[in-house]
Design a protein around this motif. Structure first.
Motif, PDB file in Angstrom:
ATOM      1  N   PRO B 323      12.910  -2.425  -8.260  1.00 14.32           N
ATOM      2  CA  PRO B 323      11.525  -2.498  -7.815  1.00 14.32           C
ATOM      3  C   PRO B 323      11.119  -1.207  -7.104  1.00 14.32           C
ATOM      4  O   PRO B 323      11.976  -0.478  -6.599  1.00 14.32           O
ATOM      5  N   GLY B 324       9.829  -0.948  -7.066  1.00 12.85           N
ATOM      6  CA  GLY B 324       9.351   0.262  -6.406  1.00 12.85           C
ATOM      7  C   GLY B 324       8.312  -0.082  -5.358  1.00 12.85           C
ATOM      8  O   GLY B 324       7.808  -1.199  -5.288  1.00 12.85           O
ATOM      9  N   ILE B 325       8.060   0.922  -4.536  1.00  8.36           N
ATOM     10  CA  ILE B 325       7.024   0.748  -3.516  1.00  8.36           C
ATOM     11  C   ILE B 325       5.917   1.744  -3.795  1.00  8.36           C
ATOM     12  O   ILE B 325       6.191   2.928  -4.053  1.00  8.36           O
ATOM     13  N   ILE B 326       4.680   1.271  -3.765  1.00  2.06           N
ATOM     14  CA  ILE B 326       3.566   2.208  -3.907  1.00  2.06           C
ATOM     15  C   ILE B 326       2.692   2.142  -2.677  1.00  2.06           C
ATOM     16  O   ILE B 326       2.623   1.125  -1.992  1.00  2.06           O
ATOM     17  N   GLY B 327       2.036   3.269  -2.399  1.00  5.20           N
ATOM     18  CA  GLY B 327       1.035   3.304  -1.341  1.00  5.20           C
ATOM     19  C   GLY B 327      -0.334   3.457  -1.984  1.00  5.20           C
ATOM     20  O   GLY B 327      -0.472   4.205  -2.967  1.00  5.20           O
ATOM     21  N   ILE B 328      -1.310   2.729  -1.515  1.00  6.70           N
ATOM     22  CA  ILE B 328      -2.646   2.769  -2.121  1.00  6.70           C
ATOM     23  C   ILE B 328      -3.674   3.131  -1.057  1.00  6.70           C
ATOM     24  O   ILE B 328      -3.679   2.554   0.041  1.00  6.70           O
ATOM     25  N   ASP B 329      -4.551   4.078  -1.412  1.00  2.51           N
ATOM     26  CA  ASP B 329      -5.756   4.303  -0.607  1.00  2.51           C
ATOM     27  C   ASP B 329      -6.783   3.315  -1.107  1.00  2.51           C
ATOM     28  O   ASP B 329      -7.230   3.393  -2.263  1.00  2.51           O
ATOM     29  N   ASN B 330      -7.160   2.408  -0.282  1.00  2.13           N
ATOM     30  CA  ASN B 330      -8.075   1.363  -0.726  1.00  2.13           C
ATOM     31  C   ASN B 330      -9.492   1.920  -0.821  1.00  2.13           C
ATOM     32  O   ASN B 330     -10.012   2.478   0.139  1.00  2.13           O
ATOM     33  N   LEU B 331     -10.111   1.732  -1.968  1.00  5.41           N
ATOM     34  CA  LEU B 331     -11.485   2.192  -2.128  1.00  5.41           C
ATOM     35  C   LEU B 331     -12.474   1.035  -1.954  1.00  5.41           C
ATOM     36  O   LEU B 331     -13.677   1.242  -1.996  1.00  5.41           O
ATOM     37  N   SER B 332     -11.946  -0.183  -1.791  1.00  3.20           N
ATOM     38  CA  SER B 332     -12.835  -1.323  -1.589  1.00  3.20           C
ATOM     39  C   SER B 332     -13.226  -1.380  -0.118  1.00  3.20           C
ATOM     40  O   SER B 332     -12.395  -1.141   0.746  1.00  3.20           O
ATOM     41  N   PRO B 333     -14.452  -1.711   0.167  1.00 10.01           N
ATOM     42  CA  PRO B 333     -14.872  -1.761   1.574  1.00 10.01           C
ATOM     43  C   PRO B 333     -14.359  -3.021   2.274  1.00 10.01           C
ATOM     44  O   PRO B 333     -14.050  -4.010   1.621  1.00 10.01           O
ATOM     45  N   GLY B 334     -14.240  -2.913   3.591  1.00  4.91           N
ATOM     46  CA  GLY B 334     -13.962  -4.107   4.392  1.00  4.91           C
ATOM     47  C   GLY B 334     -12.534  -4.591   4.329  1.00  4.91           C
ATOM     48  O   GLY B 334     -12.220  -5.687   4.738  1.00  4.91           O
ATOM     49  N   LYS B 335     -11.645  -3.796   3.827  1.00  8.86           N
ATOM     50  CA  LYS B 335     -10.234  -4.181   3.745  1.00  8.86           C
ATOM     51  C   LYS B 335      -9.407  -3.081   4.404  1.00  8.86           C
ATOM     52  O   LYS B 335      -9.925  -2.009   4.671  1.00  8.86           O
ATOM     53  N   PRO B 336      -8.128  -3.291   4.589  1.00  6.74           N
ATOM     54  CA  PRO B 336      -7.322  -2.198   5.144  1.00  6.74           C
ATOM     55  C   PRO B 336      -7.487  -0.949   4.291  1.00  6.74           C
ATOM     56  O   PRO B 336      -7.541  -1.035   3.066  1.00  6.74           O
ATOM     57  N   ARG B 337      -7.588   0.188   4.937  1.00  2.00           N
ATOM     58  CA  ARG B 337      -7.838   1.440   4.208  1.00  2.00           C
ATOM     59  C   ARG B 337      -6.611   1.865   3.416  1.00  2.00           C
ATOM     60  O   ARG B 337      -6.720   2.446   2.347  1.00  2.00           O
ATOM     61  N   LYS B 338      -5.433   1.586   3.957  1.00  6.60           N
ATOM     62  CA  LYS B 338      -4.197   1.945   3.259  1.00  6.60           C
ATOM     63  C   LYS B 338      -3.294   0.728   3.193  1.00  6.60           C
ATOM     64  O   LYS B 338      -3.200  -0.030   4.162  1.00  6.60           O
ATOM     65  N   LEU B 339      -2.632   0.550   2.078  1.00  9.32           N
ATOM     66  CA  LEU B 339      -1.692  -0.553   1.927  1.00  9.32           C
ATOM     67  C   LEU B 339      -0.437  -0.058   1.226  1.00  9.32           C
ATOM     68  O   LEU B 339      -0.458   0.977   0.548  1.00  9.32           O
ATOM     69  N   ARG B 340       0.594  -0.822   1.387  1.00  9.45           N
ATOM     70  CA  ARG B 340       1.795  -0.576   0.576  1.00  9.45           C
ATOM     71  C   ARG B 340       2.133  -1.862  -0.164  1.00  9.45           C
ATOM     72  O   ARG B 340       1.909  -2.954   0.356  1.00  9.45           O
ATOM     73  N   ALA B 341       2.668  -1.693  -1.353  1.00 12.37           N
ATOM     74  CA  ALA B 341       2.979  -2.875  -2.160  1.00 12.37           C
ATOM     75  C   ALA B 341       4.325  -2.711  -2.827  1.00 12.37           C
ATOM     76  O   ALA B 341       4.709  -1.610  -3.239  1.00 12.37           O
TER      77      ALA B 341
END
Lengths: 214, 411
Positions: B323-341
């Motif tokens: 499995p891998g881990i990715i980091g996402i810059d969230n472009l959707s409003p009103g949610k955490p700006r950065k997430l990891r999955a």
């Protein structure tokens, strides 16, 4: 104004009290007195034995002050002793001299000053064991106080003196034989060993020189 | 003179008198008299009528008696000092309830292995936090819920002196304080007019802490008599939670037994209907608690799934095919700006390609915050969208309705 501790002999039967709650005859271990066999006239029966201890501590503290010695209480059961007297070094090159004392107060014993000694019964063998122990670091002595059974007469104060009834005697029991079969050993106290400031000074002098007290 | 003190129980033959002398002086004791090579007399800080004689001459016949007496007397002063400190702490502070978290360990009384001590403090904190959370809602599993409320509660707590005996962590919680339930700042609302329901009393939170611990103990006993973990589920309504059972497991870890006790400050009436003021746990309880924790977590309602659209900015795979881990810059409003999955190997490689092409991705999973990082668990890649720049432009124009993934929010 210097106050003196004046000692007068008037001894009546009563009881023996030590710091461990040691009592004899009419006083029970919890300090309450039975009605029989008692010639005690207490100010407050409930605290009589505690006051006997306090009286003796006051006597010893007063004598120690006269001899330039400090007094500090020792928590019960640490050495079987009640107080530590310390004479500070009198010059910069002299070391302090410590002395442990075990206190016992009685209204039942009647020493005859004309005789060399009187007999005093310790209510526990352990008291003698602690006193008989050979010591190098600090010596220990027994101080027996003879007290009036009439509490209100323990002290009399006037403009030029304070009278305390009656007298304390000191004795060294280091190396004294301990008989394992005797639960309440009697020891011999010299009547010449009146506990006053000159006596305490002499004790401290001898201990300071490393001499024996016996 | 208390047997509780480790000093009083020390073997006098094992004590180096010179070292004892040094330690006492370093602790603020003053030398007030001595005879060379025979003894030294010291007084504790603030005490000038009494001294402790530390014997220095090991050849003296009464050396061990003296050393034993010295240790007894020192412990007497140390205990008194601690009691004074606790009294003064309670005098200068507002009325406080006292929580004691005690761990038994093989270390000499009054001492604790360093890592064990750290764990004891950490687990004490976790018990307080778990109790605070159950005060707001009774859940099997909280995750990050009410974390800020629990932190505000902790902000009101003082850590006291450790006590003699076994190792004890002391927490003073204000008896008549309040903790805001919501994170409203004072300047945004008017505290004067705040309804009582918006704040929880610190005393009542403390009661929840004890209730949760007592309920856990009850469920453990139920397990012992019925060989069933059902007691843990049944007593969620009394304050059992995954957070509480794991905190208690942590408290017991490496110990020979532990207990939690509380002294309610008498300035306020004793709380009504409170379990025992002392709750003991045995080392063998840890295994039951561990199993209960697993069950509580497995049967808890999972956090809601979220769908996120954004740019991949981090890719990490420990081993090929794993499995891998990715980091996402969230472009959707009103949610955490950065997430990891965490993603499966296949999804990870699709995301890697999307990263190469600078495409936006849509991922879905359970979002939980751990510390400062939002993690997406049980995540999967829904789709790869077109080039990110175009999508960003669309967002700036405000036409977010057309962005795929955005419509799925809240599902």
């Amino acid at each position: 104004m210097a106050r003196q501790c004046s000692i007068r002999f008037r001894i009546e039967p009563g009881q023996i009290v030590g710091r461990g709650g040691v009592t004899e005859e009419a006083v029970t271990a919890d300090g309450h007195m039975a009605d029989t066999k008692s010639n005690v006239v207490a100010v407050d029966k409930r605290t009589f034995t505690a006051m006997m201890e306090q009286l003796q501590e006051g006597y010893v503290t007063t004598v120690a002050a006269t001899a330039g010695c400090t007094v500090e209480p020792i928590p019960k059961d640490l050495y079987g002793c009640d107080l530590r007297l310390v004479r500070p070094g009198r010059r910069s090159d002299e070391e302090e001299v410590p002395l442990l004392v075990q206190l016992k107060n009685t209204t039942t014993v009647k020493p005859n000053p004309a005789k060399a000694a009187f007999s005093f019964k310790l209510r526990k063998r352990a008291y003698l064991e602690r006193l008989a122990l050979k010591r190098k670091i600090e010596k220990a002595i027994l101080i027996v106080m003879i007290t009036s059974p009439i509490q209100a007469e323990w002290t009399v104060v006037d403009h030029d003196l304070m009278l305390v009834k009656h007298c304390c005697y000191w004795e060294t029991l280091e190396g004294h034989p301990v008989d394992r079969n005797v639960n309440e050993p009697s020891v011999r106290i010299r009547t010449t060993n009146v506990f006053d400031a000159p006596a305490l000074t002499e004790i401290m002098n001898r201990l300071g020189r490393g001499e024996s007290l016996s | 003179m208390s047997d509780a003190s480790s000093l009083a129980n020390l073997d006098p033959t094992r004590v180096d008198p010179e070292r004892l002398n040094l330690i006492l002086q370093e602790s603020g004791w003053r030398v007030i008299g001595q005879r060379k090579n025979l003894y030294v007399r010291l007084s504790p800080p603030g005490e000038d009528r009494q001294s402790v004689l530390v014997p220095l001459d090991r050849q003296a016949p009464e050396y061990f008696e003296k050393m034993h007496a010295a240790l007894l007397l020192i412990s007497h002063f140390v205990i008194r000092n601690m009691l004074d400190a606790n009294i003064s702490a309670r005098l200068v502070a507002d009325p406080a309830d006292t929580f004691l978290f005690r761990a038994e360990s093989a270390a000499p009384s009054g001492l604790i292995a360093w890592t064990h001590g750290e764990r004891l403090i950490r687990s004490s904190r976790r018990v307080l936090v778990a109790g605070a959370k159950t005060h707001l809602e009774r859940l099997k599993y909280f995750g990050n819920r009410f974390g800020q409320f629990a932190n505000r509660y902790l902000d009101t707590v003082l850590m006291g002196q450790t006590a003699p005996g076994s190792y004890i962590v002391t927490a003073f919680t204000p008896a008549n304080g309040f903790v805001q339930i919501s994170n409203t700042r004072d300047d945004e609302s008017q505290p004067m007019f705040r309804l009582p329901s918006e704040a929880a009393s610190t005393r009542s939170i403390g009661v929840s802490v004890m209730k949760g611990a007592a309920a856990s103990k009850e469920a453990i006993e139920h397990y012992r008599s019925h060989a069933s973990l059902s007691g843990f589920d049944d007593l969620v309504s009394e304050g059992i939670s995954y957070e509480m059972t794991t905190a208690l497991t942590d408290l017991l870890s490496g110990s020979d037994g532990a207990d939690i006790s509380v002294e309610w400050d008498p300035a306020l009436d004793a709380p009504f209907r409170v379990p025992d003021n002392s709750i003991e746990f045995r080392p063998s309880d840890a295994e039951i608690l561990t199993r209960a924790s697993a069950q509580l977590a497995a049967t808890a309602r999972p956090p809601a799934r979220m769908t996120i659209m954004g740019r991949v900015h981090l890719l990490s795979q420990r081993e090929a095919g794993g499995p891998g881990i990715i980091g996402i810059d969230n472009l959707s409003p009103g949610k955490p700006r950065k997430l990891r999955a965490h993603l499966s190997d296949d999804d990870y490689h699709m995301t890697l390609k999307a990263h190469d092409r600078n495409d936006a991705v849509v991922v879905q999973g359970q979002v939980e915050r751990e510390g400062n990082i939002h993690w997406m668990y049980d995540a999967r890649l829904i789709t790869v969208l077109g080039e990110i720049d175009g999508i960003e432009a669309q967002i700036k124009e405000g036409s977010t309705e057309n962005i795929p993934g955005q419509l799925e929010f809240g599902e």
